[in-house]
Enzyme design. Structure first.
Site, PDB file in Angstrom:
ATOM      1  N   HIS A   1       0.773  -1.166  -0.002  1.00  7.22           N
ATOM      2  CA  HIS A   1       0.045   0.107  -0.003  1.00  7.22           C
ATOM      3  C   HIS A   1       0.920   1.092   0.026  1.00  7.22           C
ATOM      4  O   HIS A   1       1.947   1.228   0.004  1.00  7.22           O
ATOM      5  CB  HIS A   1      -0.783   0.131   1.002  1.00  7.22           C
ATOM      6  CG  HIS A   1      -0.436  -0.254   2.411  1.00  7.22           C
ATOM      7  ND1 HIS A   1       0.194   0.968   2.982  1.00  7.22           N
ATOM      8  CD2 HIS A   1      -0.394  -1.201   3.265  1.00  7.22           C
ATOM      9  CE1 HIS A   1       0.643   0.467   4.322  1.00  7.22           C
ATOM     10  NE2 HIS A   1       0.510  -0.607   4.543  1.00  7.22           N
TER      11      HIS A   1
ATOM     12  N   HIS B   1       3.726   1.685   2.416  1.00 12.15           N
ATOM     13  CA  HIS B   1       5.212   1.015   2.275  1.00 12.15           C
ATOM     14  C   HIS B   1       5.791   1.784   1.041  1.00 12.15           C
ATOM     15  O   HIS B   1       6.879   1.853   0.957  1.00 12.15           O
ATOM     16  CB  HIS B   1       4.972  -0.417   1.426  1.00 12.15           C
ATOM     17  CG  HIS B   1       3.940  -1.152   2.496  1.00 12.15           C
ATOM     18  ND1 HIS B   1       2.937  -2.064   1.840  1.00 12.15           N
ATOM     19  CD2 HIS B   1       4.280  -1.472   3.978  1.00 12.15           C
ATOM     20  CE1 HIS B   1       2.347  -2.775   3.126  1.00 12.15           C
ATOM     21  NE2 HIS B   1       3.123  -2.366   4.016  1.00 12.15           N
TER      22      HIS B   1
ATOM     23  N   CYS C   1       1.269 -10.479  20.583  1.00 14.48           N
ATOM     24  CA  CYS C   1       0.257  -9.893  19.331  1.00 14.48           C
ATOM     25  C   CYS C   1       1.026 -10.253  18.154  1.00 14.48           C
ATOM     26  O   CYS C   1       2.063 -10.198  17.896  1.00 14.48           O
ATOM     27  CB  CYS C   1       0.451  -8.276  19.232  1.00 14.48           C
ATOM     28  SG  CYS C   1      -0.234  -7.639  17.887  1.00 14.48           S
TER      29      CYS C   1
ATOM     30  N   CYS D   1       1.958  -7.867  15.350  1.00 14.91           N
ATOM     31  CA  CYS D   1       3.351  -7.244  15.700  1.00 14.91           C
ATOM     32  C   CYS D   1       4.430  -8.367  15.624  1.00 14.91           C
ATOM     33  O   CYS D   1       5.558  -8.097  15.651  1.00 14.91           O
ATOM     34  CB  CYS D   1       3.267  -6.607  17.013  1.00 14.91           C
ATOM     35  SG  CYS D   1       2.547  -5.231  17.008  1.00 14.91           S
TER      36      CYS D   1
ATOM     37  N   CYS E   1      -3.388  -4.487  21.799  1.00 13.60           N
ATOM     38  CA  CYS E   1      -1.970  -4.218  21.272  1.00 13.60           C
ATOM     39  C   CYS E   1      -2.024  -2.459  20.980  1.00 13.60           C
ATOM     40  O   CYS E   1      -2.925  -2.001  20.405  1.00 13.60           O
ATOM     41  CB  CYS E   1      -1.695  -4.890  20.227  1.00 13.60           C
ATOM     42  SG  CYS E   1      -0.439  -4.068  19.043  1.00 13.60           S
TER      43      CYS E   1
ATOM     44  N   HIS F   1      -1.948  -2.249  16.930  1.00 12.70           N
ATOM     45  CA  HIS F   1      -3.080  -2.680  16.135  1.00 12.70           C
ATOM     46  C   HIS F   1      -4.345  -2.590  16.538  1.00 12.70           C
ATOM     47  O   HIS F   1      -5.446  -2.810  16.035  1.00 12.70           O
ATOM     48  CB  HIS F   1      -2.960  -4.137  15.633  1.00 12.70           C
ATOM     49  CG  HIS F   1      -1.513  -4.317  14.901  1.00 12.70           C
ATOM     50  ND1 HIS F   1      -0.303  -4.448  15.452  1.00 12.70           N
ATOM     51  CD2 HIS F   1      -1.669  -4.275  13.615  1.00 12.70           C
ATOM     52  CE1 HIS F   1       0.497  -4.653  14.416  1.00 12.70           C
ATOM     53  NE2 HIS F   1      -0.225  -4.425  13.322  1.00 12.70           N
TER      54      HIS F   1
ATOM     55  N   LYS G   1      -3.477   5.224  10.678  1.00 13.54           N
ATOM     56  CA  LYS G   1      -2.648   4.642   9.941  1.00 13.54           C
ATOM     57  C   LYS G   1      -3.178   3.661   8.820  1.00 13.54           C
ATOM     58  O   LYS G   1      -4.125   2.900   9.167  1.00 13.54           O
ATOM     59  CB  LYS G   1      -1.766   3.618  10.893  1.00 13.54           C
ATOM     60  CG  LYS G   1      -0.471   2.879  10.325  1.00 13.54           C
ATOM     61  CD  LYS G   1       0.234   2.243  11.406  1.00 13.54           C
ATOM     62  CE  LYS G   1       1.595   1.509  10.646  1.00 13.54           C
ATOM     63  NZ  LYS G   1       1.455  -0.038  10.494  1.00 13.54           N
TER      64      LYS G   1
ATOM     65  N   LYS H   1      -2.906  -2.834   6.492  1.00  9.48           N
ATOM     66  CA  LYS H   1      -3.778  -4.110   5.964  1.00  9.48           C
ATOM     67  C   LYS H   1      -4.689  -4.290   7.080  1.00  9.48           C
ATOM     68  O   LYS H   1      -5.930  -4.576   6.744  1.00  9.48           O
ATOM     69  CB  LYS H   1      -2.728  -5.158   6.088  1.00  9.48           C
ATOM     70  CG  LYS H   1      -1.835  -5.293   4.832  1.00  9.48           C
ATOM     71  CD  LYS H   1      -0.495  -6.027   5.258  1.00  9.48           C
ATOM     72  CE  LYS H   1       0.780  -5.688   4.553  1.00  9.48           C
ATOM     73  NZ  LYS H   1       1.992  -6.109   5.047  1.00  9.48           N
TER      74      LYS H   1
HETATM   75  N1  MSP Z   1       8.646  -7.288   8.272  1.00  2.48           N
HETATM   76  C1  MSP Z   1       8.566  -6.152   9.099  1.00  2.48           C
HETATM   77  C2  MSP Z   1       9.923  -5.355   8.966  1.00  2.48           C
HETATM   78  C3  MSP Z   1      11.090  -6.316   8.897  1.00  2.48           C
HETATM   79  S1  MSP Z   1      12.597  -5.213   8.853  1.00  2.48           S
HETATM   80  C4  MSP Z   1      13.718  -6.357   9.043  1.00  2.48           C
HETATM   81  C5  MSP Z   1       7.426  -5.158   8.665  1.00  2.48           C
HETATM   82  N2  MSP Z   1       6.862  -5.402   7.755  1.00  2.48           N
HETATM   83  S2  MSP Z   1       5.594  -4.179   7.146  1.00  2.48           S
HETATM   84  O1  MSP Z   1       5.351  -4.681   6.050  1.00  2.48           O
HETATM   85  O2  MSP Z   1       4.494  -4.439   8.471  1.00  2.48           O
HETATM   86  O3  MSP Z   1       5.778  -3.181   7.536  1.00  2.48           O
HETATM   87  C6  MSP Z   1       7.110  -2.440   6.679  1.00  2.48           C
HETATM   88  C7  MSP Z   1       7.442  -1.056   7.055  1.00  2.48           C
HETATM   89  O4  MSP Z   1       6.264  -0.146   6.472  1.00  2.48           O
HETATM   90  C8  MSP Z   1       7.389  -0.602   8.322  1.00  2.48           C
HETATM   91  O5  MSP Z   1       8.651   0.510   8.440  1.00  2.48           O
HETATM   92  C9  MSP Z   1       6.146   0.353   8.425  1.00  2.48           C
HETATM   93  O6  MSP Z   1       6.509   1.559   9.373  1.00  2.48           O
HETATM   94  C10 MSP Z   1       5.800   0.897   7.175  1.00  2.48           C
HETATM   95  N3  MSP Z   1       4.444   1.283   7.113  1.00  2.48           N
HETATM   96  C11 MSP Z   1       3.391   0.400   7.007  1.00  2.48           C
HETATM   97  N4  MSP Z   1       2.145   1.238   7.057  1.00  2.48           N
HETATM   98  C12 MSP Z   1       2.672   2.530   7.050  1.00  2.48           C
HETATM   99  C13 MSP Z   1       1.890   3.890   6.865  1.00  2.48           C
HETATM  100  N5  MSP Z   1       0.771   3.863   6.921  1.00  2.48           N
HETATM  101  N6  MSP Z   1       2.841   4.909   6.708  1.00  2.48           N
HETATM  102  C14 MSP Z   1       3.914   4.828   6.633  1.00  2.48           C
HETATM  103  N7  MSP Z   1       4.660   3.554   6.749  1.00  2.48           N
HETATM  104  C15 MSP Z   1       4.134   2.558   6.885  1.00  2.48           C
HETATM  105  O7  MSP Z   1       7.176  -4.559   9.681  1.00  2.48           O
END
Ligand code: MSP
Length: 500
Positions: free
Chosen positions: A18, A21, A126, A129, A143, A146, A294, A297
């Site tokens: 999304h 990311h 959680c 997380c 959590c 979440h 935020k 997913k």
């Molecule tokens: N798999 C772990 C990271 C392992 S790193 C060795 C993870 N994955 S994640 O897919 O849930 O999230 C990855 C990144 O995306 C995190 O840095 C998280 O902060 C970022 N984001 C997820 N949603 C976000 C927003 N809405 N806004 C900005 N960044 C966001 O955590």
């Protein structure tokens, strides 16, 4: 030549990418592009995090093997990054053999050093997380990230003796004040360490979707203990010592604030336990919010990067993500704000400057761009703009860097308005003004190229310049006087057509 090793988090494959990311990945890409312009030797790593309970539960819900889900969704991340022109050097997947081997080697070293031991643990877990919380960290019993219930788990597991690293971590952060940015996040990390560090459970025996512990294959590594070392694997840990010595430690880990603790507390301690240096800097950013929440997913309020690219194009999507949010803070994502900024910065400022310049050169200079004046009033502006742009990228604040670059666009437009070359007869006076404007556009094309790779290349080509902005090297390419003059300037269609 300086080496520059920057990483994004590796994304969970339980669902599709999304815009949250994309925000991290685009920032990482633009910063790396800037460093390539500086002539640095860059390693830009991204990838997907494919083991663990969260991914295996998602696969189960869809009735597929977790590897199949990982294959599918990892591909969706790759496709999203391709559509956004993300020029990563390596895309790592934690289910790759190269990674499993590196994780096992890393675990074994820490085990041999005596910092992984067997113990029993009970705690509140959680799954979203993939982490334990203490009762006082919960919000209304849920959590804190979440907002979902946690489970009470009792496990007999392998533990990493994190508690032994409390003082070493504090000493490390004392000696390296820039190891976590921005400073508010550094304070948060220090506060967390000072509260006291408990040992962490690093293995699971209730499911098998993970990397087996080399000394106890009935257990798989906790997903974070397998995910974090991806940064080592890609640098050649245990497979290529010369390569590893070159790249490690990483210069920047870009992470969201929700995963700061893993990167700024657990990870440096794990590295210390393995006799390796911690990363030079963990740069933590805020969240992209949709109506104050935020994007995630779990909350089903995601926007797919592909939808924005289909609507606005890759450059404009990148520009918006980089310009709208100040790195470090949260920022609201809204379609209306995106349209407004597109029209103001891209269509009106940059697009207009180019089309005006090309039109006047066509009508008053026979389509051939004149050279700039060494003493142009824009020369000193360009020097200031370069310094401020470099400072913004250097501090990892793309919004500041772009704001600085856009000053040159505004001043070049103002320069045209002050001189009104469209009213003058062809001749030296018009040539002088147009040469200056062309030179400003040339410099803008270089400085904006990390954010707008396509548009920058397009401007470059329309100015009649050979090669492309990515071949340029800073600071030389930002020095006033680089536009040679005598080149055919092309009018073309609007760079960024105005939107309703
Ligand atoms: N798999 C772990 C990271 C392992 S790193 C060795 C993870 N994955 S994640 O897919 O849930 O999230 C990855 C990144 O995306 C995190 O840095 C998280 O902060 C970022 N984001 C997820 N949603 C976000 C927003 N809405 N806004 C900005 N960044 C966001 O955590």
């Amino acid at each position: 030549m300086a080496k520059f090793y920057l990483t994004t988090p590796i994304y969970y494959v339980n669902d599709a990418p999304h815009v949250g990311h994309a925000y991290t990945t685009v920032t990482a890409d633009a910063v790396c592009r800037w460093h390539r312009l500086l002539g640095d030797d860059v390693l830009f790593l991204t990838g997907t995090d494919e083991y663990g309970l969260k991914n295996s539960q998602a696969a189960e819900a869809q009735g597929v093997h977790p590897q199949l889900l990982a294959d599918r969704n990892s591909e969706r991340f790759r496709a999203a990054w391709d559509s956004l022109d993300i020029a990563y050097d390596d895309f790592i997947r934690t289910t790759e053999a190269r990674h499993g081997n590196a994780v096992q080697a890393f675990l074994q070293v820490i085990y041999d050093n005596g910092d992984i031991e067997r113990d029993t643990y009970q705690g509140l877990y959680c799954v979203a997380c993939e982490a334990y919380y203490t009762p006082d960290e919960l919000v209304d019993g849920n959590c804190p990230i979440h907002g979902r219930p946690v489970q009470l788990l009792t496990e007999e597991n392998w533990f990493f003796r994190l508690s032994r690293y409390q003082q070493r971590l504090l000493d490390y952060f004392e000696a390296h004040p820039d190891a976590v940015i921005p400073p508010t996040r550094r304070n948060e990390v220090l506060g967390f360490i000072r509260q006291g560090l408990a040992d962490i459970s690093i293995s699971r025996s209730s499911f098998d979707w993970g990397v087996p512990l080399p000394w106890d294959p009935a257990h798989v590594a906790w997903v974070w203990f397998d995910a974090l070392p991806n940064y080592l694997t890609a640098a050649g840990y245990r497979t290529d010592s010369e390569r590893f010595a070159h790249w490690w430690p990483a210069d920047y880990h870009l992470v969201g604030k929700d995963i700061l603790r893993f990167h700024a507390v657990y990870w440096p301690a794990m590295l210390m336990a393995a006799g390796l240096d911690p990363p030079r800097c963990v740069a933590s950013h805020g969240w992209l919010l949709v109506s104050g929440e935020k994007m995630s997913k779990t909350r089903l309020n995601q926007i797919a990067p592909g939808d924005l690219v289909a609507d606005f194009g890759s450059d404009a999507t990148r520009y918006h993500l980089l310009r709208e949010v100040t790195f470090g803070s949260d920022g609201d994502f809204s379609y209306e704000a995106m349209v407004a900024r597109y029209n103001a910065d891209l269509a009106n400022n940059l697009g207009n400057l180019l089309s005006r310049v090309a039109t006047i050169v066509a009508t008053k200079c026979a389509g051939v761009g004149p050279p700039p004046r060494p003493q142009s009033p824009l020369a000193s502006v360009a020097a200031e703009v370069y310094a401020a742009t470099a400072d913004g990228w250097g501090r990892l604040v793309p919004s500041d860097a772009l704001e600085a670059t856009w000053r040159l666009i505004r001043e070049a437009n103002a320069h045209l308005e002050a001189n009104e070359p469209w009213k003058a007869e062809p001749g030296t006076a018009v040539d002088a003004v147009m040469g200056d404007a062309l030179e400003a556009l040339r410099i803008v094309a270089v400085l904006a190229s990390p954010a707008l790779p396509h548009a920058a290349a397009d401007v470059w080509r329309r100015l009649g310049l050979p090669g492309s902005p990515v071949d340029q090297r800073l600071p030389a390419a930002a020095a006033w006087g680089g536009y040679p003059g005598g080149l055919p300037v092309e009018k073309g269609t609007p760079l960024f057509p105005r939107r309703k």
